[in-house]
Scaffold this motif. Structure first.
Motif, short mmCIF file in Angstrom:
data_model
loop_
_atom_site.label_atom_id
_atom_site.label_comp_id
_atom_site.label_asym_id
_atom_site.label_seq_id
_atom_site.Cartn_x
_atom_site.Cartn_y
_atom_site.Cartn_z
N HIS A 233 -80.04 -134.91 -46.65
CA HIS A 233 -81.46 -134.92 -46.31
C HIS A 233 -81.93 -133.60 -45.69
O HIS A 233 -83.05 -133.18 -45.91
N ASP A 234 -81.07 -132.92 -44.93
CA ASP A 234 -81.48 -131.65 -44.32
C ASP A 234 -80.87 -130.43 -45.02
O ASP A 234 -80.77 -129.35 -44.41
N LYS B 22 -82.58 -127.23 -44.57
CA LYS B 22 -82.38 -126.50 -43.32
C LYS B 22 -81.23 -125.51 -43.46
O LYS B 22 -81.29 -124.40 -42.96
N HIS C 237 -88.41 -127.69 -44.81
CA HIS C 237 -87.03 -127.88 -45.27
C HIS C 237 -86.91 -129.08 -46.22
O HIS C 237 -85.99 -129.13 -47.03
N HIS D 252 -88.24 -137.49 -46.91
CA HIS D 252 -87.56 -138.13 -45.78
C HIS D 252 -88.34 -138.04 -44.47
O HIS D 252 -88.06 -138.78 -43.54
N HIS D 253 -89.35 -137.16 -44.40
CA HIS D 253 -90.20 -137.17 -43.20
C HIS D 253 -91.54 -137.86 -43.45
O HIS D 253 -92.25 -138.19 -42.51
N ASP E 26 -82.53 -141.09 -39.76
CA ASP E 26 -82.66 -139.77 -39.13
C ASP E 26 -83.11 -139.93 -37.67
O ASP E 26 -82.52 -139.35 -36.76
FE LIG Z 1 -85.28 -133.36 -41.98
#
Ligand SMILES: [Fe+2]
Ligand SMILES: [Fe+2]
Length: 476
Positions: free
Chosen positions: A345-346, A349, A382, A406-407, A425
């Motif tokens: 998911h990140d 980043k 991200h 996801h956000h 998360d």
């Molecule tokens: Fe995230």
């Protein structure tokens, strides 16, 4: 009288400007603000009254100056020469802008233009979906003005506008004090001072540059080949343990790491497991696929500072495991996919960090302000970056979509997957579900879903348990 006659004094001024070379702002103001507006104008400016409006011509003035001159007065501004050459054209342009600005619901209109931006202009470009699908700076503006939003939405369930709420955290929506009065003029001023169009343009320009830059980094897009083969196995439920073991054993490093992990305290087996095939039989295909996948993906993290990499890696594993546990409770049962989306998911980043881009939310779940700050820096957040990389890796569309939303789960094609990862998360960061940090659409999704609710106690217990277990994996 024809409006062209009424506008004649302004036309004379415009002709002067045209011959001298310069700019002129035409400002249309509703008649009820005329007194206030006349108090703000300079002696050199010309004003005429036209039925419901006051029209002011500002000599040698650009839009930003004109806007500052009539601060907190609703207005539409058009500027010679960029917006038109003739006085009539400029007047109608300014009038149109006044109508647009003054009319509620402006949020809806702004949103429509975001959607338009998504479908036009960049249409032929496959990268456009990553650039135009979200405008975090705008969402952060909405989230930070809960009173204005409540004014616009009528503080109730206006079905035409309820989508607005779906894009902001539940806590922000709830924090608005509806007793505090907001006027239409406040809202108009907010919109005008915020410079929506300029920000949107800057964002898409930056986004294009960012993707162009990352597109040329070849090694980013070669997913370790063993991972690709393993992901290929993920859909095959009848896969024989020996076939799976055969693929994994092609990579000796992967093999030894898998054996180390299955023999770690995380699994707590009493006897020694010494072949991949045995590991597959005992753990099941899915679990071994996940393990192999995590170990392969871990390689990508090797390029960033070990401290940050460790923190991100631990977080990714915790979210992967929490997603797998939460998914079936929330209506999503493809465990393989839950694990992959949770793990990756990140991903955005990591690649942002590799290239010195700003990343938000290092101490908690990324807030809309964090995502907006990423957007100001890179043109995308991200979340979009992760989706972009996953698409370049040819991962299934459900994974790309899950990473991107996801956000903001209301953006997702499959809400159940996106809500699961979103909550996992928050849970991973906070050790519980803090509604102030959860997206409103996810809260709605939870409240509409029938079935037994999971208590906060159980959520915290599970989160703690998974964090502990992940730590034991990391120690090996
Ligand atoms: Fe995230
Ligand atoms: Fe995260």
């Amino acid at each position: 009288m024809e409006h062209i006659d009424i506008l004649a004094p302004l036309d004379i001024e415009l002709q002067k400007v045209r011959s001298l070379g310069g700019s002129m702002s035409i400002v249309v103001i509703p008649q009820r603000y005329a007194d206030k507006a006349l108090g703000c104008k300079r002696a050199v400016d010309t004003a005429v009254s036209m039925k419901d409006y006051l029209v002011v011509g500002l000599f040698n003035t650009q839009a930003s100056e004109a806007s500052a001159r009539f601060l907190s007065i609703p207005k539409g501004i058009a500027v010679y020469p960029q917006d038109g050459q003739e006085i009539e054209t400029l007047f109608f342009e300014a009038l149109e802008r006044l109508r647009f600005m003054g009319s509620t619901p402006w949020v809806k209109r702004l949103w429509d233009s975001i959607k338009d931006a998504r479908t036009s202009g960049l249409k032929d470009d496959p990268e456009s979906r990553f650039i135009s699908s979200t405008f975090y700076q705008f969402l952060a503006l909405l989230a930070n003005h809960p009173n204005e939003m409540k004014y616009l939405l009528g503080d109730s369930d206006n079905p035409e506008l309820s989508w607005v709420r779906d894009y902001i955290p539940y806590g922000h929506w709830n924090s608005g004090d509806s007793r505090k009065s907001v006027s239409e003029a406040d809202i108009t001023e907010l919109v005008q001072s915020w410079r929506y169009q300029e920000k949107l343009e800057a964002k898409s320009e930056k986004g294009k540059n960012t993707l162009r830059k990352f597109r040329n980094i070849e090694h980013l897009f070669t997913l370790p080949s063993i991972s690709r083969e393993i992901i290929g196995l993920a859909g095959d439920s009848l896969l024989a343990a020996s076939k799976m073991a055969g693929i994994i054993e092609k990579d000796p490093v992967l093999t030894s790491r898998i054996l180390k992990v299955v023999n770690s305290a995380f699994y707590g087996f009493h006897r020694q497991i010494d072949s991949v095939e045995q590991a597959v039989v005992i753990l099941g295909n899915d679990e071994v696929i996940n393990l192999a996948f995590s170990i392969a993906i871990h390689k990508i993290l090797e390029t960033i500072s070990p401290e940050v990499a460790k923190r991100l890696w631990e977080h990714s594993l915790v979210v992967a495991h929490l997603s797998q546990w939460l998914g079936p409770h929330l209506g999503y049962s493809n465990k393989q996919r839950l694990y992959t989306v949770g793990l990756l998911h990140d991903l955005g980043k990591i690649v942002f960090l590799q290239r010195g881009h700003f990343i938000g939310g290092s101490t908690g779940p990324a807030s809309l302000e964090d995502l907006a700050a990423e957007e100001i820096d890179s043109g995308i957040s991200h979340a979009e970056m992760g989706g972009y990389i996953a698409e370049r890796w040819n991962l299934p569309e459900a994974i790309v979509d899950g990473l991107m939303s996801h956000h903001l789960p209301s953006k997702a094609r499959d809400m159940s997957l996106a809500v699961t990862v979103h909550l996992a998360d928050v849970l991973a960061h906070c050790g519980g579900i803090d509604l102030a940090k959860v997206n409103s659409a996810a809260v709605n999704y939870l409240s509409e879903r029938k079935g037994p609710a999971i208590s906060q106690d159980e959520l915290s217990r599970r989160a703690g348990d998974i964090v502990q277990r992940v730590k034991t994996i990391l120690e090996t």
